[in-house]
Write an enzyme that holds these catalytic residues in place. Structure first.
Site, PDB file in Angstrom:
ATOM      1  N   ASN A 144     108.516 -25.557  10.491  1.00 33.76           N
ATOM      2  CA  ASN A 144     106.663 -24.949  10.560  1.00 33.76           C
ATOM      3  C   ASN A 144     106.472 -24.571   8.698  1.00 33.76           C
ATOM      4  OD1 ASN A 144     105.127 -25.647  12.894  1.00 33.76           O
ATOM      5  ND2 ASN A 144     106.606 -24.303  13.334  1.00 33.76           N
ATOM      6  N   HIS A 183     110.397 -33.193   8.349  1.00 34.78           N
ATOM      7  CA  HIS A 183     111.592 -32.923   9.178  1.00 34.78           C
ATOM      8  C   HIS A 183     112.713 -33.870   8.313  1.00 34.78           C
ATOM      9  CE1 HIS A 183     110.531 -29.607  11.381  1.00 34.78           C
ATOM     10  NE2 HIS A 183     109.390 -30.565  11.999  1.00 34.78           N
ATOM     11  N   LYS A 185     114.674 -25.883  -3.800  1.00 36.91           N
ATOM     12  CA  LYS A 185     116.196 -25.611  -3.100  1.00 36.91           C
ATOM     13  C   LYS A 185     116.396 -25.845  -1.370  1.00 36.91           C
ATOM     14  CE  LYS A 185     118.672 -22.448  -4.257  1.00 36.91           C
ATOM     15  NZ  LYS A 185     118.059 -21.340  -4.117  1.00 36.91           N
ATOM     16  N   HIS A 186     117.102 -25.651  -1.268  1.00 37.51           N
ATOM     17  CA  HIS A 186     117.644 -26.654   0.425  1.00 37.51           C
ATOM     18  C   HIS A 186     116.173 -27.722   0.847  1.00 37.51           C
ATOM     19  CE1 HIS A 186     121.304 -24.595  -0.085  1.00 37.51           C
ATOM     20  NE2 HIS A 186     121.198 -23.879  -0.490  1.00 37.51           N
TER      21      HIS A 186
END
Length: 391
Positions: free
Chosen positions: A230, A391, A66-67
């Site tokens: 993180n 990221h 999810k996301h």
């Protein structure tokens, strides 16, 4: 096919949108539906995760995304009677290893998996498709589908369920790029291999690392490799049970993931197993009711005039003492961190959720304090020497 037009980007106002290859063909085929921008971000991250889990453990693997972070990931180990109940699996259902992997992955955090993107390391079979058919999910990526599975999946969401097939032989370019604010960023792909050799530097007095805990360490680290940093990940018996993603503070990651791990364990509590839901209640409604029942806001589902819409019989709430006593029974949990623990407080919080094994890079100026804290509780901690920011 070298490019695929998408409905829009992250938001409806972000047009045009597409995925494309500068060289060669796209490694995916849309078998059904019309996946969007975020769908493909989830799909590609999730596929990498399950592919590496399979390579590292030799077991079929699945993830629920999810996301652009995993809500859960797991390998294909059989489900026991209690797990079948808490994951809403019929007692007599015949399950394949890959079906067990996905059921466990989704069961890690069923609230977060609502509307997920599923990823499988192996061919999707009818057992997996049948389970997915009853869940709220946006799509799936796998290296293949049996004809029966495909027929089941195509009937989902009135025929609009997203089904993507990926070429398992595809090897991406060594460098990857993305644009931010009109500026192109480039870096080498994170091809770092996570395997048992990474776990040799055990820095605690207790150096006994059972095979099961070693596998759980690998699962935690590979999951973290594809989780927004993180991040901290709790694992038990071949599945994640709590993922804390995208927090600015390391200890907040540890708390978030630990709270999710506690909720996962509380779902095993006899009082939860004994909940009598009204007929016809949906799985998402059950999940939400259980989540609220286990929280400090339990009155929201047990209040007069409210509980009748969820339960046949009003259940007694679990007291804080009841919950603490049950959580204290948890043991054998592994925790992984994508960067070093800067303080011993992370170990203290992890211990409260039954953690006995820790995998983290090491390298903090306070490593001695972190090791000392782990030794205090006779934990086993391995320093991997490798950061896993994503990221």
């Amino acid at each position: 096919m070298t490019e695929l037009e998408l409905k829009y980007g992250c938001n409806p106002n972000q047009k045009p949108a597409r995925i494309f290859m500068r060289e060669g063909q796209l490694p995916v085929t849309v078998v059904n539906g019309r996946p969007g921008y975020i769908n493909f971000l989830d799909a590609f991250n999730a596929w990498q995760l399950v592919r590496e889990l399979k390579q590292a453990t030799g077991l079929p693997a699945a993830a629920s995304f999810k996301h652009v972070s995993p809500a859960g990931a797991a390998v294909g180990r059989p489900l026991d009677e209690v797990e079948r109940q808490i994951y809403f699996v019929e007692p007599d259902a015949v399950l394949s290893p890959i079906a067990c992997a996905y059921i466990r992955a989704r069961g890690a955090d069923r609230m977060s998996s609502y509307g997920d993107w599923a990823a499988l390391s192996d061919t999707c079979d009818a057992a997996t498709a049948n389970y997915l058919k009853s869940e709220v999910s946006d799509g799936i990526i796998a290296p293949g589908y049996t004809p029966e599975a495909l027929e089941i999946l195509k009937s989902k969401k009135k025929g609009g369920y997203n089904v993507v097939q990926i070429d398992p032989a595809y090897v991406p370019a060594e460098r990857e790029e993305k644009d931010v604010f009109g500026v192109t960023f480039q870096q080498g792909r994170n091809n770092f291999k996570i395997d048992a050799a990474l776990l040799g530097n055990i820095v605690t007095k207790n150096k006994s690392l059972p095979e099961g805990a070693q596998t759980d360490m690998l699962i935690s680290l590979i999951t973290l490799k594809y989780t927004q940093s993180n991040s901290v990940c709790y694992v038990k018996d071949g599945q994640t049970i709590g993922v804390g993603a995208g927090q600015q503070s390391r200890v907040h990651c540890t708390r978030l993931a630990g709270n999710k791990a506690d909720t996962w364990w509380l779902r095993h509590h006899p009082s939860v197993l004994a909940l009598q839901f009204v007929d016809g209640i949906s799985r998402p409604e059950r999940d939400n009711a259980i989540d609220v029942y286990l929280s400090d806001e339990w009155e929201d589902v047990l209040g007069d005039g409210v509980w009748q819409s969820k339960f046949k019989v009003r259940p007694e709430p679990l007291s804080t003492a009841d919950k603490r006593a049950w959580i204290a029974k948890q043991s054998g949990v592994t925790v992984g961190s994508d960067a070093f623990f800067p303080f011993g407080d992370n170990v203290e919080r992890a211990r409260k959720s039954g953690v006995q094994y820790i995998a983290e890079p090491g390298g903090s100026i306070r490593d001695d304090n972190v090791i000392e804290t782990a030794d205090r509780y006779n934990m086993v901690m391995a320093f991997t020497g490798m950061r896993l920011f994503h990221h």
